[in-house]
Each structure stands twice: as C-alpha cells, then as structure tokens.
Design an enzyme around this catalytic site. Sequence first.
Site, PDB file in Angstrom:
ATOM      1  N   LYS A  76       0.837  -1.202   0.000  1.00  0.00           N
ATOM      2  CA  LYS A  76       0.000   0.000   0.000  1.00  0.00           C
ATOM      3  C   LYS A  76       0.877   1.260   0.000  1.00  0.00           C
ATOM      4  O   LYS A  76       2.094   1.186   0.123  1.00  0.00           O
ATOM      5  CB  LYS A  76      -0.939  -0.013   1.215  1.00  0.00           C
ATOM      6  CG  LYS A  76      -1.952  -1.151   1.147  1.00  0.00           C
ATOM      7  CD  LYS A  76      -2.842  -1.012  -0.061  1.00  0.00           C
ATOM      8  CE  LYS A  76      -3.936  -2.054  -0.166  1.00  0.00           C
ATOM      9  NZ  LYS A  76      -3.486  -3.435  -0.333  1.00  0.00           N
TER      10      LYS A  76
HETATM   11  C1  LIG Z   1      -9.461  -3.528  -2.030  1.00  0.00           C
HETATM   12  C2  LIG Z   1      -8.792  -4.204  -0.871  1.00  0.00           C
HETATM   13  N1  LIG Z   1      -9.496  -4.416   0.248  1.00  0.00           N
HETATM   14  C3  LIG Z   1      -8.930  -5.001   1.340  1.00  0.00           C
HETATM   15  C4  LIG Z   1      -7.622  -5.408   1.321  1.00  0.00           C
HETATM   16  C5  LIG Z   1      -7.079  -6.092   2.551  1.00  0.00           C
HETATM   17  O1  LIG Z   1      -6.132  -5.334   3.197  1.00  0.00           O
HETATM   18  P1  LIG Z   1      -5.249  -6.027   4.345  1.00  0.00           P
HETATM   19  O2  LIG Z   1      -4.395  -7.046   3.646  1.00  0.00           O
HETATM   20  O3  LIG Z   1      -4.431  -4.925   4.944  1.00  0.00           O
HETATM   21  O4  LIG Z   1      -6.195  -6.643   5.298  1.00  0.00           O
HETATM   22  C6  LIG Z   1      -6.847  -5.208   0.195  1.00  0.00           C
HETATM   23  C7  LIG Z   1      -5.433  -5.639   0.195  1.00  0.00           C
HETATM   24  O5  LIG Z   1      -4.710  -5.599  -0.736  1.00  0.00           O
HETATM   25  C8  LIG Z   1      -7.434  -4.595  -0.944  1.00  0.00           C
HETATM   26  O6  LIG Z   1      -6.725  -4.362  -2.057  1.00  0.00           O
END
Ligand SMILES: Cc1ncc(COP(=O)(O)O)c(C=O)c1O
Length: 276
Positions: A76
Amino acid sequence: MIVSRDALEQHITSRTKLIIPVHFAGAAADIGPIRKSADDRGIFLVEDAAHALWTQYMGEQVGVKGTSIFSFHPIKKITTGEGVMFCSSDQALLDRIRQLKFHGLGVDAYDRQTQARSAQAEVLEPGYKYNITDISAALGISQLARVEQFNARRAELAAGHAERLEEVDEILPLRVPAYPMKHAWYLYIVRLDTEKARLGRNDFMRELKQRNIGTGLHFRAIHLQKYYREAMAMQRGMLPNTEWNSDRMCSVPLFPDMTLEDVDDVVNAIKECLSQ
Ligand SMILES: Cc1ncc(COP(=O)(O)O)c(C=O)c1O
C-alpha cells in the site's frame, strides 16, 4: 469502480446484512447514493478504503464520515508492515471495536497512560489480539507526513500515463469518475482491448516483463476462484462486468520515485508489445 445505484439495488435482498463499496485503485466510489440505499433499508455500510488514503469524495476525505477500513499492507501507499486503520463516526461501534481488539479488556495501555485509568484492566467479554504493535504504528506515522507529497507525484505520473496512452487504441485506462472527488492514484490500471489487440492479457503481461516492465493483476474476479466456484457454485456469467474487467485488466508501474522518462519507457514497451 463505478456502480450505479440501480445496479446495487437489484442485488439487495432481505438477507443483505452489509454493503462494502470499494474505493477502487484510489478513486472514490459514489458513496452518497450507495449510503442512501443502505440507510433506507437499515443495512450497515463499511467502506473498503484499502486503496483510498487521502482520497476525497464531494470535498471530504474518505474515512471522515461513516465507517471505513484502510490497509497498511506492504504494497500500500504507506505501510506498517501489516495492519489496518478502522475509522467510524459511530462512537458505540468504535468503543466496541476498541474493547474487542485487545482481549475484551475495557481499557488498553494507551487509555491507562493518557487517562490515568486503573492499571488493573478487567476482561469484560472474550476478545481478540488484533491490536497493531507500537513499532508498526511508529513506522506508519513516520510516513504520514509524506503522503500528500507522494500523492501529488502519483497524480503527475498518472496524468503522464493517461496522456501517452491516449493514442494507443488497444489500451483502455480505467475511467476517472465525473462526480466531485480527488483520486489518490494508488494503482494505474489499464484494460487491454482483447478484440483489437493481437495478444491476450496474460501474454501482454509476460511480454512486458520480458521488456523489464513489471505489472500486477488487481484483481482476478473473486467469484471465479476455486473456493467460490466449488463452495458456492459460482460461475462465469454471474457478474459479466466484473468478468469483462477481470479478463482484461493489468496494473502498470506507478510509484513516487518514478520519473516521466520511466513513464515513457512503460508506454513505449506497451506500444512495442502491441505492434508486433
Ligand atoms: C481492495 C482491498 N481491500 C482489502 C484489502 C485487505 O487489506 P489487508 O491485507 O491490509 O487486510 C486489500 C489488500 O490488498 C485490498 O486491495
């Protein structure tokens, strides 16, 4: 992605408990009408703001209103190694999340330190160990000051991609929504027009890699993946727009250290792959 309110409402049933609009690639989803549909039916709405750090919708930062979750996963825009940020304007929900995230204790170390609460915290309900560590948080905070500078750079680079790709018929960049919003340009996603191009998307990505251009696939349609196909009998044809995009999309490089010459290199490589 741009979702119309009508399209959303067609899929709401009496069993719908939650709506999770995604601020995809850093563009704001059209949350106003979606929130109205959810509120009218008493359905809870959580914005997936994983891509939306500093995204604005109708002049307001995503996360300021309602309930949303941001991601600080390593790919990110800023990272804490792993971890997320939960934001809500619902104080009761925030209190409950705070309690659940740390063993179901009524207070955490921060409360004790800052509000002189009792050192003897008590378990009020069974909870989880979902707190971010101080070390991870310090890593994230140290990057926060640079987010606006990173975003400005990303916007310049995205404009560079858009301008150069205009003349490439086989490439369809994701549309930028027309309603008032500020894009955070987390990803620059293009769709390969496979009706016009001489090769399919996977070969296109492979050929770009041979020219030293890394790409990503964000994302393959979830409902076509093994678990969902087998456990929930999902299949091709159920979500035609998602499938169309999933078959054609690919993310091209976009990161603050890139230069406009790098953007030239990416677009020249794209043109080369398509012209052979
Ligand atoms: C659109 C979206 N939602 C949720 C997530 C989940 O994030 P995390 O891995 O920090 O839980 C991601 C991770 O890449 C994502 O791209």
